[in-house]
Design an enzyme around this catalytic site. Structure first.
Site, PDB file in Angstrom:
ATOM      1  N   LYS A 109       8.558  19.768 -10.061  1.00 25.08           N
ATOM      2  CA  LYS A 109       9.071  20.997 -10.684  1.00 25.08           C
ATOM      3  C   LYS A 109      10.384  20.747 -11.422  1.00 25.08           C
ATOM      4  CE  LYS A 109       7.630  23.383  -6.505  1.00 25.08           C
ATOM      5  NZ  LYS A 109       8.277  23.943  -5.298  1.00 25.08           N
TER       6      LYS A 109
ATOM      7  N   HIS B  39      14.929  -5.364  -4.231  1.00 27.51           N
ATOM      8  CA  HIS B  39      14.018  -5.023  -3.134  1.00 27.51           C
ATOM      9  C   HIS B  39      14.558  -5.755  -1.896  1.00 27.51           C
ATOM     10  CE1 HIS B  39      10.568  -3.804  -0.975  1.00 27.51           C
ATOM     11  NE2 HIS B  39       9.603  -4.229  -1.761  1.00 27.51           N
TER      12      HIS B  39
ATOM     13  N   ARG C 152       2.487  -2.082   1.442  1.00 29.68           N
ATOM     14  CA  ARG C 152       3.189  -2.795   2.506  1.00 29.68           C
ATOM     15  C   ARG C 152       4.513  -2.158   2.905  1.00 29.68           C
ATOM     16  NH1 ARG C 152      -0.247  -5.830   0.147  1.00 29.68           N
ATOM     17  NH2 ARG C 152       0.496  -4.659  -1.634  1.00 29.68           N
ATOM     18  N   THR C 153       5.361  -1.883   1.919  1.00 26.80           N
ATOM     19  CA  THR C 153       6.717  -1.430   2.262  1.00 26.80           C
ATOM     20  C   THR C 153       6.649  -0.102   3.010  1.00 26.80           C
ATOM     21  OG1 THR C 153       7.432  -2.528   0.249  1.00 26.80           O
ATOM     22  CG2 THR C 153       9.032  -1.075   1.315  1.00 26.80           C
TER      23      THR C 153
HETATM   24  N1   CP Z   1       5.761  -6.302  -1.418  1.00 25.87           N
HETATM   25  C1   CP Z   1       5.718  -4.980  -1.696  1.00 25.87           C
HETATM   26  O1   CP Z   1       6.735  -4.350  -1.997  1.00 25.87           O
HETATM   27  O2   CP Z   1       4.485  -4.442  -1.583  1.00 25.87           O
HETATM   28  P1   CP Z   1       4.148  -2.895  -1.810  1.00 25.87           P
HETATM   29  O3   CP Z   1       4.407  -2.602  -3.282  1.00 25.87           O
HETATM   30  O4   CP Z   1       2.713  -2.749  -1.435  1.00 25.87           O
HETATM   31  O5   CP Z   1       5.072  -2.089  -0.955  1.00 25.87           O
END
Ligand code: CP
Length: 309
Positions: free
Chosen positions: A86, A135, A57-58
């Protein structure tokens, strides 16, 4: 529209209420604006999307947002194909890429990696998740989803369920709620996965928080239950993960005693913690929540616009 003075999007703690409201207002604007009316906002802007950890998603919603705003994307979805393999340091990788791109979106397994990247980058850095820490863009889309659904954030009663120890989305949410009024947060987790003490202490003066290990204890009081996946990748001991991985499994049977208008959110991906029988139910808000990532990330990109103030 209210101003926005952030140079980078590293931690939700860097946001004031005014900043959050500015992003939500801009996202609402983005959502109703057709692509043809916003596809020059990032004209001639190049956005590096660097994912050192897996994502669906992100990464893809950021890439879609850049495309919708007329920008171009460079980057990688797997650090194994970059010179990190590396032995190149994160600082050098970021210094170099900030000479190629106008903004950097980055996910990394190390807590604090986004802050370090922001320190060495000439261009704005957006944290797409740093280990178990934060996040922030997920939190902004979570708040956008709550605001859209309930027409408010103040006064909301929300349960945070699952892995509150390692879940970066719930850590960022706690700090975000501290900007709002009369938010009640019920932290529902087994003893070994409780919300870290420092986060509880940091937000204590601003949110009313209760803890339990029993889903049913506060369920009837909740407007929203925000479920999270047990973060397998953060466990040092795989046996410990195996013991606890199915601690909460939500289904029609254990979500009967809920308020009218109750909604179930989840940052996704779901592993076992929500049965698929709930996917099409009225209470399931998680697919709409994921879709809200597009206007919210469009808003952030448009507000930063590659300028490190
Ligand atoms: N919600 C979220 O961060 O999903 P992803 O890990 O798929 O990006």
């Amino acid at each position: 529209m209210v101003g926005f003075n952030l140079r980078d999007i590293v931690s939700i703690s860097d946001f004031s209420r005014k900043d959050i409201e500015a992003v939500l207002a801009k996202a609402a604007d983005m959502e109703k604006t057709p692509k043809s009316k916003k596809d020059t906002i990032l004209k001639d802007k190049n956005v590096a999307v660097l994912f050192f950890e897996p994502s669906t998603r992100t990464r893809l919603s950021f890439e879609t947002a850049v495309n919708n705003l007329g920008g171009s994307v460079i980057g990688f979805a797997d650090a194994g194909v970059s010179s990190t393999k590396k032995g190149e340091s994160l600082s050098h990788t970021i210094k170099v890429i900030s000479g190629y791109a106008d903004m950097i979106v980055m996910r990394h397994s190390v807590e604090g990696a986004a802050r370090r990247a922001a320190e060495v980058s000439k261009k704005p850095v957006i944290n797409g998740g740093d280990g178990a820490n934060q996040h922030p863009t997920q939190t902004l889309l979570d708040l956008y989803t709550i605001k859209k659904q309930f027409k408010k954030i103040d006064g909301i009663n929300i349960g945070l369920l699952g892995d509150l120890k390692y879940g970066r989305t719930v850590h960022s949410l706690m700090y975000a709620f501290a900007n709002f009024k009369n938010v009640k947060v019920y932290c529902i987790a087994p003893d070994s996965l409780k919300m870290p003490k420092n986060i509880i202490e940091d937000t204590a003066g601003n949110i009313e928080m209760k803890e339990t290990s029993k889903l049913e204890e506060f369920l009837p009081e909740l407007d929203v239950l925000y479920a999270t996946r047990i973060q397998k990748e953060r466990f040092v001991d795989e046996f410990e993960y195996e013991q606890i991985k199915n601690v909460f499994i939500l289904g029609k049977d254990n979500l009967k005693n809920v308020k009218k208008g109750f909604r179930l959110m989840h940052p996704l991906p779901i592993v076992n913690e929500i049965k698929t029988e709930l996917d099409g139910s009225e209470m399931a808000l998680y697919f709409e929540q994921a879709e809200n990532g597009i206007p919210v990330r469009e808003a952030l990109l448009a507000m930063l616009k590659g300028v490190k103030k």
